[in-house]
Scaffold this motif. Structure first.
Motif, PDB file in Angstrom:
ATOM      1  N   GLY A  90       0.799  -1.231   0.000  1.00 27.17           N
ATOM      2  CA  GLY A  90       0.000   0.000   0.000  1.00 27.17           C
ATOM      3  C   GLY A  90       0.820   1.265   0.000  1.00 27.17           C
ATOM      4  O   GLY A  90       0.280   2.369   0.120  1.00 27.17           O
ATOM      5  N   THR A  91       2.154   1.152  -0.139  1.00 27.54           N
ATOM      6  CA  THR A  91       3.000   2.349  -0.150  1.00 27.54           C
ATOM      7  C   THR A  91       3.495   2.695  -1.549  1.00 27.54           C
ATOM      8  O   THR A  91       3.911   3.809  -1.806  1.00 27.54           O
ATOM      9  N   GLY A  92       3.485   1.699  -2.448  1.00 25.30           N
ATOM     10  CA  GLY A  92       4.056   1.918  -3.784  1.00 25.30           C
ATOM     11  C   GLY A  92       5.564   1.968  -3.780  1.00 25.30           C
ATOM     12  O   GLY A  92       6.186   2.283  -4.793  1.00 25.30           O
ATOM     13  N   ASN A  93       6.178   1.657  -2.645  1.00 25.80           N
ATOM     14  CA  ASN A  93       7.633   1.800  -2.535  1.00 25.80           C
ATOM     15  C   ASN A  93       8.417   0.693  -3.251  1.00 25.80           C
ATOM     16  O   ASN A  93       9.628   0.802  -3.394  1.00 25.80           O
ATOM     17  N   GLY A  94       7.718  -0.342  -3.675  1.00 25.17           N
ATOM     18  CA  GLY A  94       8.389  -1.450  -4.345  1.00 25.17           C
ATOM     19  C   GLY A  94       8.795  -1.142  -5.777  1.00 25.17           C
ATOM     20  O   GLY A  94       9.476  -1.935  -6.419  1.00 25.17           O
ATOM     21  N   TYR A  95       8.344   0.025  -6.291  1.00 26.15           N
ATOM     22  CA  TYR A  95       8.679   0.433  -7.655  1.00 26.15           C
ATOM     23  C   TYR A  95       9.176   1.870  -7.646  1.00 26.15           C
ATOM     24  O   TYR A  95       8.660   2.699  -6.882  1.00 26.15           O
ATOM     25  N   CYS A  96      10.155   2.155  -8.500  1.00 29.64           N
ATOM     26  CA  CYS A  96      10.706   3.513  -8.593  1.00 29.64           C
ATOM     27  C   CYS A  96       9.576   4.534  -8.773  1.00 29.64           C
ATOM     28  O   CYS A  96       8.720   4.371  -9.640  1.00 29.64           O
ATOM     29  N   ALA A  97       9.582   5.584  -7.953  1.00 27.05           N
ATOM     30  CA  ALA A  97       8.522   6.599  -7.998  1.00 27.05           C
ATOM     31  C   ALA A  97       8.488   7.324  -9.350  1.00 27.05           C
ATOM     32  O   ALA A  97       7.472   7.915  -9.710  1.00 27.05           O
ATOM     33  N   ASP A  98       9.582   7.269 -10.105  1.00 27.84           N
ATOM     34  CA  ASP A  98       9.654   8.061 -11.334  1.00 27.84           C
ATOM     35  C   ASP A  98       9.547   7.249 -12.619  1.00 27.84           C
ATOM     36  O   ASP A  98       8.969   7.704 -13.589  1.00 27.84           O
ATOM     37  N   CYS A  99      10.121   6.042 -12.651  1.00 19.26           N
ATOM     38  CA  CYS A  99      10.087   5.264 -13.894  1.00 19.26           C
ATOM     39  C   CYS A  99       9.440   3.901 -13.722  1.00 19.26           C
ATOM     40  O   CYS A  99       9.289   3.171 -14.690  1.00 19.26           O
ATOM     41  N   GLY A 100       9.082   3.536 -12.488  1.00 20.74           N
ATOM     42  CA  GLY A 100       8.388   2.267 -12.271  1.00 20.74           C
ATOM     43  C   GLY A 100       9.284   1.045 -12.223  1.00 20.74           C
ATOM     44  O   GLY A 100       8.785  -0.072 -12.121  1.00 20.74           O
ATOM     45  N   ALA A 101      10.610   1.212 -12.289  1.00 21.93           N
ATOM     46  CA  ALA A 101      11.508   0.049 -12.207  1.00 21.93           C
ATOM     47  C   ALA A 101      11.318  -0.659 -10.875  1.00 21.93           C
ATOM     48  O   ALA A 101      11.131  -0.013  -9.840  1.00 21.93           O
ATOM     49  N   ALA A 102      11.376  -1.994 -10.913  1.00 16.04           N
ATOM     50  CA  ALA A 102      11.156  -2.772  -9.690  1.00 16.04           C
ATOM     51  C   ALA A 102      12.337  -2.646  -8.738  1.00 16.04           C
ATOM     52  O   ALA A 102      13.472  -2.420  -9.148  1.00 16.04           O
ATOM     53  N   ASP A 103      12.045  -2.799  -7.447  1.00 18.85           N
ATOM     54  CA  ASP A 103      13.050  -2.852  -6.379  1.00 18.85           C
ATOM     55  C   ASP A 103      14.029  -1.681  -6.352  1.00 18.85           C
ATOM     56  O   ASP A 103      15.246  -1.874  -6.464  1.00 18.85           O
TER      57      ASP A 103
END
Ligand SMILES: [Zn+2]
Length: 379
Positions: free
Chosen positions: A19-32
């Motif tokens: 529920g934080t969205g922290n698992g993906y880059c906030a800017d490009c969506g790359a994982a981890d």
């Protein structure tokens, strides 16, 4: 456990927290992602952290694993995080605006990150920066018959749905008048050999015309790209009044599903194999091929229908057909003929097979059907 270890553990848990969205880059969506801006409260990937470093007044970055984090910073990251900050900094991203992914080129990511945090263009209470409407820009355009880039004036007439360009600065007669209806734009920085290189394509006399352009400023070229996208969305809304916006957005502009060199033989499959540059346009269902990567027009194309219409792609070459230097082959079977290709490696072969199968098994898009009927009407 010392402060250092305890805080690192808290951050690593924060990266996993649902529920934080922290698992993906906030800017490009790359994982981890394993970097973070402790001034903005977002977790980002290594590549995007490199962009954040360029505006230290707005953002400051640290490695989650390698740097020291004190209690107050960890507290700040806990309170903010990717989803919360997305709600703030991406409150009003226009629907036509291109939001880059991890695979996109640096200039797109850089300008997205700057627009978001440095210029703060998408805050809820911000007056939106207008990229809609008419626009004029000078771009460096590659000559059709030589490799020289020359300064050309481009004029976008959004309401008329036209893009014009002029060879003379004050010229009255445009060199080309391009209908927004058949226009596409895609960043092709490697192929063009410039970090801001943009390929603009349109239909001309039944073929696809390529223009290769760039602007010295990253902001100007990305703004221009998004202005073209705004005009395209406006056109699509008129052409498909019944479709919801969410179905139109993927049709605005498109990247090639795959590009690269293959060798091809002719219809008799006895002709010598020749090396060509191929580009797969999934939306228009065309596999275009070129003598050279930056040719103005394709040398030929394979039109790709669907599996239901009898189109297929299979691994390997027909019996008795042998490639030139390259052994890994594939055959595209259409109702009219077989197209035989060889690839420089088995990895390339796999990628082509996968991409071609993707196209052949996907339904014909509404834009494809509209364009196909318009073109057959001309014949
Ligand atoms: Zn990133």
């Amino acid at each position: 456990m010392g402060d250092r270890e305890r805080n690192k553990k808290r951050l690593l848990e924060l990266l996993q927290a649902t529920g934080t969205g922290n698992g993906y880059c906030a800017d490009c969506g790359a994982a981890d992602p394993d970097w973070a801006s402790y001034k903005l409260g977002v977790f980002i990937c290594l590549h995007c952290s490199g962009v954040h470093r360029n505006f230290p007044d707005v953002s400051k970055v640290k490695s989650v694993r390698l740097d020291f984090w004190d209690d107050s910073m960890v507290e700040f990251m806990t309170h903010n995080g990717n989803l919360n900050m997305k709600a703030k900094f991406e409150a009003r991203v226009p629907p036509f605006y291109y939001v880059p992914q991890a695979s996109d080129c640096l200039v797109l990511k850089e300008q997205w990150i700057r627009a978001k945090y440095e210029r703060q263009e998408f805050l809820a209470d911000e007056k939106a920066v207008s990229l809609q409407g008419d626009r004029e820009v000078f771009l460096w355009k590659r000559g059709r018959d030589n490799a020289q880039f020359l300064r050309r004036r481009f004029v976008l007439l959004a309401r008329e749905g036209l893009l014009k360009y002029y060879t003379k600065e004050e010229g009255k007669t445009p060199k080309a008048v391009i209908n927004i209806k058949d226009l596409n734009a895609t960043f092709q920085t490697e192929k063009i050999g410039h970090p801001h290189g943009l390929q603009i394509t349109y239909r001309k006399d039944g073929r696809t015309r390529n223009l290769f352009v760039y602007h010295d400023s990253g902001k100007e070229i990305v703004d221009w790209f998004n202005a073209l996208r705004a005009a395209r969305l406006q056109y699509l809304k008129l052409a498909f009044p019944d479709l919801p916006e969410s179905e139109l957005v993927p049709l605005i502009t498109r990247n090639y599903l795959k590009q690269g060199f293959m060798e091809k033989t002719g219809p008799k499959q006895k002709e010598p194999f020749k090396k060509r540059w191929f580009a797969l346009d999934a939306l228009e269902r065309r596999l275009l091929y070129y003598k050279n990567t930056l040719d103005a027009f394709e040398q030929g194309q394979v039109l790709l229908g669907s599996n239901e219409q009898g189109y297929e792609v299979c691994e390997d070459l027909p019996k008795g057909v042998r490639g030139n230097r390259w052994k890994a082959g594939l055959t595209v079977i259409t109702p009219e003929r077989k197209f035989v290709f060889t690839c420089p490696s088995e990895k390339e072969q796999r990628e082509w097979l996968e991409s071609l199968r993707d196209v052949l098994s996907s339904p014909l898009s509404p834009l494809y059907l509209l364009n196909a009927s318009a073109e057959s009407g001309l014949r």
